[in-house]
Scaffold this motif. Sequence first.
Motif, mmCIF file in Angstrom:
data_model
loop_
_atom_site.group_PDB
_atom_site.id
_atom_site.type_symbol
_atom_site.label_atom_id
_atom_site.label_comp_id
_atom_site.label_asym_id
_atom_site.label_seq_id
_atom_site.Cartn_x
_atom_site.Cartn_y
_atom_site.Cartn_z
ATOM 1 N N TRP A 1 -32.144 -12.353 5.133
ATOM 2 C CA TRP A 1 -31.411 -13.635 6.132
ATOM 3 C C TRP A 1 -32.454 -13.828 7.698
ATOM 4 O O TRP A 1 -31.293 -15.324 8.001
ATOM 5 N N TRP A 2 -32.299 -12.968 7.941
ATOM 6 C CA TRP A 2 -33.153 -12.893 9.223
ATOM 7 C C TRP A 2 -33.644 -11.433 9.713
ATOM 8 O O TRP A 2 -33.720 -10.790 9.732
ATOM 9 N N LEU A 3 -34.660 -11.649 10.918
ATOM 10 C CA LEU A 3 -35.149 -10.440 10.857
ATOM 11 C C LEU A 3 -35.535 -10.617 12.157
ATOM 12 O O LEU A 3 -34.651 -10.752 13.591
ATOM 13 N N ALA A 4 -36.037 -8.303 12.256
ATOM 14 C CA ALA A 4 -35.260 -8.224 13.782
ATOM 15 C C ALA A 4 -36.237 -8.821 14.600
ATOM 16 O O ALA A 4 -37.358 -9.106 14.821
ATOM 17 N N GLY A 5 -35.612 -8.413 15.715
ATOM 18 C CA GLY A 5 -36.974 -9.514 17.095
ATOM 19 C C GLY A 5 -36.930 -8.544 17.310
ATOM 20 O O GLY A 5 -38.227 -7.842 17.139
ATOM 21 N N PRO A 6 -38.589 -8.867 19.038
ATOM 22 C CA PRO A 6 -39.672 -8.243 19.256
ATOM 23 C C PRO A 6 -38.892 -6.500 19.599
ATOM 24 O O PRO A 6 -39.860 -6.035 19.114
ATOM 25 N N GLU A 7 -38.026 -6.485 19.688
ATOM 26 C CA GLU A 7 -37.557 -4.936 19.773
ATOM 27 C C GLU A 7 -38.266 -4.010 18.162
ATOM 28 O O GLU A 7 -37.787 -3.289 18.653
ATOM 29 N N GLY A 8 -38.069 -4.622 17.338
ATOM 30 C CA GLY A 8 -37.467 -4.131 15.977
ATOM 31 C C GLY A 8 -37.136 -3.774 15.766
ATOM 32 O O GLY A 8 -35.606 -4.226 16.310
ATOM 33 N N GLY A 9 -36.604 -2.531 14.702
ATOM 34 C CA GLY A 9 -35.765 -1.709 14.129
ATOM 35 C C GLY A 9 -34.874 -2.497 12.841
ATOM 36 O O GLY A 9 -36.122 -4.368 12.465
ATOM 37 N N PRO A 10 -34.154 -1.672 12.075
ATOM 38 C CA PRO A 10 -33.283 -2.568 10.999
ATOM 39 C C PRO A 10 -32.587 -3.873 11.679
ATOM 40 O O PRO A 10 -32.445 -4.008 12.355
ATOM 41 N N PRO A 11 -32.676 -4.921 10.626
ATOM 42 C CA PRO A 11 -32.347 -6.155 11.466
ATOM 43 C C PRO A 11 -30.698 -6.430 11.287
ATOM 44 O O PRO A 11 -29.985 -6.820 12.217
#
Length: 238
Positions: free
Chosen positions: A83-93
């Motif tokens: 339903w969404w994705l992690a931003g530039p910082e990464g990691g699990p959403p």
Amino acid sequence: MVPGGSQGAAAATSAQRKLKVLALHGYLQNADVFRSRTGALRKALKKHCEFVFVNAPHHIQVDLQGNDIVSCDGDDHAKCYGWWLAGPEGGPPREAKSAKGWETSLGVLEETLRREGPFDGLLGFSMGAAASALLCAAIESKRVSCHDQFKFALLFGGFVPRDPVLAESLRDAKLSIPSIHYSGLSDELVVADRSRELVGCFSEGVATFESHPQGHCIPSLREVREKCKAFVADRTNP
């Protein structure tokens, strides 16, 4: 002539109407997987509910090492969505401080409400439980125009997103929808405190927090099924 005539027939039809429930899957799942993993619960609720399962719009490709890779080519073979994705910082959403793509998902859900609603209830798991609460907050704030939705919510392994804008929208909403929030005692992905935090986004007295002995799942335990069945039965049209 049958006693009651057409009015009696209409009343009987109304009494038999099942509650329509929008079901939102967790991260790296899809509508079909979620349907299969809710079989025991759906069977317990079949007298009262019909379920509509929806895919999230963001396709996730998973490599052989289990790393999440955003697929931009439209390849659907993995059938994993979010339903969404992690931003530039990464990691699990679920831990990310930005929720990339939530607005797109909100648009998909609003279109689902228009096309297939109105809905009486929500069933959400993990990210899908968080998305369920965010959808309700968007409706109450009139960001989503489809009103008169949702008499109840069944939320398993839910959490408040780390994204500060989304978190604030939930905390400010003080949602008025009666809900049960389940957390697994062995859940290491979404710990109980995070699910309790989501409970705190609902008005006092409308949300119930429950534990089950398993992990990050919708358990097929009899006590869970029976509690959900009783909860939903109270909201079935007389």
